[in-house]
Design a protein around this motif. Structure first.
Motif, PDB file in Angstrom:
ATOM      1  N   MET A 137       0.824  -1.195   0.000  1.00  0.00           N
ATOM      2  CA  MET A 137       0.000   0.000   0.000  1.00  0.00           C
ATOM      3  C   MET A 137       0.871   1.262   0.000  1.00  0.00           C
ATOM      4  N   GLU A 138       1.963   1.197   0.794  1.00  0.00           N
ATOM      5  CA  GLU A 138       2.834   2.364   0.894  1.00  0.00           C
ATOM      6  C   GLU A 138       3.500   2.668  -0.446  1.00  0.00           C
ATOM      7  N   LEU A 139       3.899   1.627  -1.164  1.00  0.00           N
ATOM      8  CA  LEU A 139       4.523   1.826  -2.470  1.00  0.00           C
ATOM      9  C   LEU A 139       3.528   2.423  -3.469  1.00  0.00           C
ATOM     10  N   ALA A 140       2.275   1.974  -3.408  1.00  0.00           N
ATOM     11  CA  ALA A 140       1.254   2.523  -4.310  1.00  0.00           C
ATOM     12  C   ALA A 140       1.014   4.003  -4.010  1.00  0.00           C
ATOM     13  N   LEU A 141       0.963   4.359  -2.730  1.00  0.00           N
ATOM     14  CA  LEU A 141       0.796   5.768  -2.374  1.00  0.00           C
ATOM     15  C   LEU A 141       2.008   6.590  -2.798  1.00  0.00           C
ATOM     16  N   PHE A 142       3.206   6.012  -2.646  1.00  0.00           N
ATOM     17  CA  PHE A 142       4.407   6.722  -3.077  1.00  0.00           C
ATOM     18  C   PHE A 142       4.372   6.977  -4.583  1.00  0.00           C
ATOM     19  N   ILE A 143       3.997   5.984  -5.349  1.00  0.00           N
ATOM     20  CA  ILE A 143       3.925   6.145  -6.807  1.00  0.00           C
ATOM     21  C   ILE A 143       2.868   7.186  -7.173  1.00  0.00           C
ATOM     22  N   PHE A 144       1.720   7.146  -6.495  1.00  0.00           N
ATOM     23  CA  PHE A 144       0.663   8.112  -6.767  1.00  0.00           C
ATOM     24  C   PHE A 144       1.124   9.540  -6.470  1.00  0.00           C
ATOM     25  N   PHE A 145       1.665   9.761  -5.261  1.00  0.00           N
ATOM     26  CA  PHE A 145       2.101  11.113  -4.900  1.00  0.00           C
ATOM     27  C   PHE A 145       3.273  11.574  -5.759  1.00  0.00           C
ATOM     28  N   SER A 146       4.163  10.659  -6.108  1.00  0.00           N
ATOM     29  CA  SER A 146       5.296  11.030  -6.965  1.00  0.00           C
ATOM     30  C   SER A 146       4.822  11.443  -8.348  1.00  0.00           C
ATOM     31  N   ALA A 147       3.928  10.657  -8.917  1.00  0.00           N
ATOM     32  CA  ALA A 147       3.402  10.989 -10.245  1.00  0.00           C
ATOM     33  C   ALA A 147       2.635  12.307 -10.207  1.00  0.00           C
ATOM     34  N   LEU A 148       1.864  12.512  -9.161  1.00  0.00           N
ATOM     35  CA  LEU A 148       1.121  13.765  -9.021  1.00  0.00           C
ATOM     36  C   LEU A 148       2.067  14.957  -8.869  1.00  0.00           C
ATOM     37  N   THR A 149       3.123  14.786  -8.105  1.00  0.00           N
ATOM     38  CA  THR A 149       4.102  15.866  -7.924  1.00  0.00           C
ATOM     39  C   THR A 149       4.791  16.202  -9.226  1.00  0.00           C
ATOM     40  N   VAL A 150       5.285  15.187  -9.922  1.00  0.00           N
ATOM     41  CA  VAL A 150       6.007  15.427 -11.176  1.00  0.00           C
ATOM     42  C   VAL A 150       5.066  15.983 -12.242  1.00  0.00           C
ATOM     43  N   GLY A 151       3.860  15.438 -12.347  1.00  0.00           N
ATOM     44  CA  GLY A 151       2.903  15.911 -13.342  1.00  0.00           C
ATOM     45  C   GLY A 151       2.476  17.345 -13.107  1.00  0.00           C
ATOM     46  N   SER A 152       2.166  17.675 -11.857  1.00  0.00           N
ATOM     47  CA  SER A 152       1.743  19.049 -11.577  1.00  0.00           C
ATOM     48  C   SER A 152       2.911  20.022 -11.683  1.00  0.00           C
ATOM     49  N   ALA A 153       4.120  19.595 -11.342  1.00  0.00           N
ATOM     50  CA  ALA A 153       5.286  20.472 -11.517  1.00  0.00           C
ATOM     51  C   ALA A 153       5.542  20.729 -12.998  1.00  0.00           C
ATOM     52  N   GLY A 154       5.335  19.717 -13.833  1.00  0.00           N
ATOM     53  CA  GLY A 154       5.462  19.925 -15.275  1.00  0.00           C
ATOM     54  C   GLY A 154       4.426  20.898 -15.801  1.00  0.00           C
ATOM     55  N   MET A 155       3.213  20.806 -15.279  1.00  0.00           N
ATOM     56  CA  MET A 155       2.168  21.734 -15.719  1.00  0.00           C
ATOM     57  C   MET A 155       2.440  23.159 -15.245  1.00  0.00           C
ATOM     58  N   VAL A 156       3.141  23.316 -14.113  1.00  0.00           N
ATOM     59  CA  VAL A 156       3.532  24.659 -13.674  1.00  0.00           C
ATOM     60  C   VAL A 156       4.420  25.303 -14.728  1.00  0.00           C
ATOM     61  N   VAL A 157       5.331  24.525 -15.269  1.00  0.00           N
ATOM     62  CA  VAL A 157       6.274  25.058 -16.246  1.00  0.00           C
ATOM     63  C   VAL A 157       5.639  25.212 -17.615  1.00  0.00           C
ATOM     64  N   TRP A 158       4.820  24.260 -18.022  1.00  0.00           N
ATOM     65  CA  TRP A 158       4.322  24.226 -19.400  1.00  0.00           C
ATOM     66  C   TRP A 158       3.038  25.009 -19.627  1.00  0.00           C
ATOM     67  N   HIS A 159       2.273  25.273 -18.583  1.00  0.00           N
ATOM     68  CA  HIS A 159       0.981  25.924 -18.792  1.00  0.00           C
ATOM     69  C   HIS A 159       1.174  27.414 -19.068  1.00  0.00           C
ATOM     70  N   PRO A 160       0.480  27.969 -20.075  1.00  0.00           N
ATOM     71  CA  PRO A 160       0.698  29.380 -20.423  1.00  0.00           C
ATOM     72  C   PRO A 160       0.003  30.367 -19.481  1.00  0.00           C
ATOM     73  N   HIS A 161      -1.007  29.933 -18.771  1.00  0.00           N
ATOM     74  CA  HIS A 161      -1.767  30.839 -17.903  1.00  0.00           C
ATOM     75  C   HIS A 161      -1.130  30.853 -16.512  1.00  0.00           C
TER      76      HIS A 161
END
Length: 172
Positions: free
Chosen positions: A1-25
């Protein structure tokens, strides 16, 4: 369960950080940064650093983001139509790159040589010997890392004053 939560939070962190950089607004980028800060708090909770997770959410997702949004609103930044086209153009190659990077992270995690644990001798036993998370963070922050802590506060103050001065010149 802990590994699944780690993967979820990691993917969410990396994805949202990418959108911070790539989003024009800029406002939407700031909202993605808030999501990134909350997911980092989740990662800190998985590391059993409850105090740091709480401070991550309160200080960064709260106070610092209010400051960022104030600066964005003060500068009155608006995306143009060509920015949206650039965003779509940047997003196309970023999606496969992110998928490959995520696959590489999963490969490293499931590798037989992969090991998770305390690095540098500051594991759960060290935290317990210090008197808990709050005491350990306080000792490290105000004894070992006092100078970087103070330099960061001065830099934030200078940034706020600089933005206000720049915005004030534009109003006149």
């Amino acid at each position: 369960m802990e590994l699944a939560l780690f993967i979820f939070f990691s993917a969410l962190t990396v994805g949202s950080a990418g959108m911070v950089v790539w989003h024009p607004h800029p406002i939407k980028s700031a909202l993605f940064l808030i999501v990134s800060f909350f997911s980092m708090g989740g990662l800190y909770l998985l590391l059993q650093a409850e105090f740091i997770a709480l401070m991550q959410v309160l200080v960064y997702a709260g106070a610092v983001m209010v400051l960022f949004l104030f600066v964005i609103m003060l500068l009155n930044l608006r995306p143009r139509a060509e920015d949206r086209a650039v965003f779509r153009k940047r997003l196309r190659p970023a999606v496969p790159f992110t998928a490959v990077l995520f696959g590489a992270v999963l490969t490293v995690l499931y590798h037989p040589m992969a090991h998770l644990g305390a690095k540098g001798g500051q594991g759960p036993d060290w935290v317990a010997a210090q008197g808990g998370n709050i005491h350990a963070v306080g000792r490290l922050l105000f004894r070992d890392y006092l100078l970087p802590f103070e330099v960061t506060s001065v830099l934030l103050l200078v940034a706020v004053v600089g933005v206000i001065v720049l915005a004030k010149k534009e109003i006149r």
